[in-house]
Scaffold this motif. Sequence first.
Motif, PDB file in Angstrom:
ATOM      1  N   UNK A 119      -0.122 -24.159  19.968  1.00 41.80           N
ATOM      2  CA  UNK A 119      -1.105 -23.822  20.986  1.00 41.80           C
ATOM      3  C   UNK A 119      -0.492 -24.030  22.367  1.00 41.80           C
ATOM      4  N   UNK A 120      -0.879 -23.193  23.307  1.00 41.18           N
ATOM      5  CA  UNK A 120      -0.292 -23.249  24.649  1.00 41.18           C
ATOM      6  C   UNK A 120      -0.545 -24.603  25.298  1.00 41.18           C
ATOM      7  N   UNK A 121      -1.794 -25.087  25.235  1.00 41.58           N
ATOM      8  CA  UNK A 121      -2.126 -26.368  25.851  1.00 41.58           C
ATOM      9  C   UNK A 121      -1.364 -27.513  25.201  1.00 41.58           C
ATOM     10  N   UNK A 122      -1.111 -27.412  23.899  1.00 42.53           N
ATOM     11  CA  UNK A 122      -0.352 -28.437  23.200  1.00 42.53           C
ATOM     12  C   UNK A 122       1.072 -28.526  23.746  1.00 42.53           C
ATOM     13  N   UNK A 123       1.720 -27.382  23.898  1.00 41.88           N
ATOM     14  CA  UNK A 123       3.080 -27.363  24.433  1.00 41.88           C
ATOM     15  C   UNK A 123       3.106 -27.862  25.872  1.00 41.88           C
TER      16      UNK A 123
ATOM     17  N   UNK B 252      -1.582 -33.594  33.808  1.00 42.86           N
ATOM     18  CA  UNK B 252      -1.253 -32.303  34.415  1.00 42.86           C
ATOM     19  C   UNK B 252      -1.805 -31.152  33.589  1.00 42.86           C
ATOM     20  N   UNK B 253      -1.878 -31.347  32.287  1.00 44.69           N
ATOM     21  CA  UNK B 253      -2.426 -30.290  31.438  1.00 44.69           C
ATOM     22  C   UNK B 253      -3.875 -30.006  31.788  1.00 44.69           C
ATOM     23  N   UNK B 254      -4.661 -31.052  31.937  1.00 44.71           N
ATOM     24  CA  UNK B 254      -6.075 -30.862  32.307  1.00 44.71           C
ATOM     25  C   UNK B 254      -6.211 -30.308  33.721  1.00 44.71           C
TER      26      UNK B 254
END
Length: 509
Positions: free
Chosen positions: A151-155, A164-166
Amino acid sequence: MDEVTEAATPRVVAPPAQFHSPSLTRSPLLSSDDRIETVSKTPKSSSPRPRFNITPIGSPIRRALNLTRLDPHDAWLPITESRNGNAFYAAFHTLCSGIGIQALVLPVAFTILGWAGGIISLIIAFIWQLYTLYLMVQLHESTETGLRYSRYLQLFSVTFGNGLSRLLAFFPILYLSAGTCVALIIIGGSTSKTFFKVVCGTNCNADYLTPIEWYLVFTCVAVLLAQLPNLNSIAGVSLIGAITAVGYCTLIWVISVVKGRLPGVSYDPVKPGAHLERAFDALNALGIVAFAFRGHNLVLEIQATMPSSEKHPSRVPMWRGVKFSYLVVAICLFPLAIGGYWAYGQKIPKNGGMLTALYAFHSRDTSQFLIGLTSLFVIINAVSSFQIYGMPMFDAIEACYTRRKKQACPWWLRVILRTVFSFLCFFVAVAIPFLGSVAGLVGGIALPVTFAYPCFMWLKIKKPKKYGVVWWVNWVLGVLGMGLSLAMIAAGVYVVTNTGVQASFFKPH
């Protein structure tokens, strides 16, 4: 056999089909703190580690087995539930997500950028996004840890951390999934009304259903298809969506070119008096071009449906499917943008682009069969695209359940969750039917997902030679992508506030 100390975390029952997979990375991986139980009739091995037929012995993936184990959770989620995909499935999914109704607005960007600016920006954007797409395919699985980032968010989280992801990736990914589903309901519902008018003719009342009711009809059809269990199971739906997307794009630009240029067509770019307005309009046009190349948020998810091993990594068939699909994307998008601008010039409608122009300028001098067929293709493509863009949201929702309950989501709960999500999108579509009017602004917000983040993730994970060619290319493209994103957001806000948007809340047309 040595006794294994139980971990503090709850036990998780691994589906036997996933645990006994012949390839290591056919199933995802789990940290060594978790314990996996499985029911098997085969004798227990004296080794605490499962035996896989992986060569050579000293391979990085073999060494990674000391640190990781198979993760049963992914076997319960829609994206990774089935891992029997291939290059054909990848091509179908990528093509269905790569061509959409957003491509029909490309000639609008030409009205601001002109012939040279429009063609150059289109070529650069196509090459740029194809390069970052290649980076994503290569980053899907790590040869050092054996992990597959499905998944993109996982990477992104693994690379830069959850904070930073959030902050940077959550909203763009949310819009590119849930926001696209909302836009598809608006497009599919309004086009359904047009299709009914074409088929009905003068024999019945074309206003038999209100726009909201047409949205509801489209949503109900989308909900029925949304009950297909996983991403692999909708491969046929994506194939139909890809065929219809190619069909309506080709029909629209062919009809427009065959009918010839409209009388009094002008190709002079719109040039506002103030230099600031001119710059912001140009940036807004670039945002429209960038938005036409969305779909990167689905690349890792599509690749996750494929089996992978050391000898046959998933990146090989995935890249093969991507190359074919984006060849078709180029064949559709370039004639559509260039032919559309040639036929309509500055008269191209700002809202709806080529589809609105077809109805406005050629509904009387073109066969009603072709008009109706184009509308039908748009509807079918919208329903099909709803499935592939909605699947990451279904996956995220069900992941919350599986993490808490340590078991697969029951079929009846899956039906309820997907139905609720679809009707939430319907509610937003009714509440904000003017969502397509801010394509430039949204293109700026979503641009880093396609053009910038993959470059930074490659630098962080692969660590290319400092000051080498690859290092410079990724730094330049990443920084340029982020800079363009900020400029396009500012330009989009300026254009929306300056020109105004018909904010008809709860009043779809």
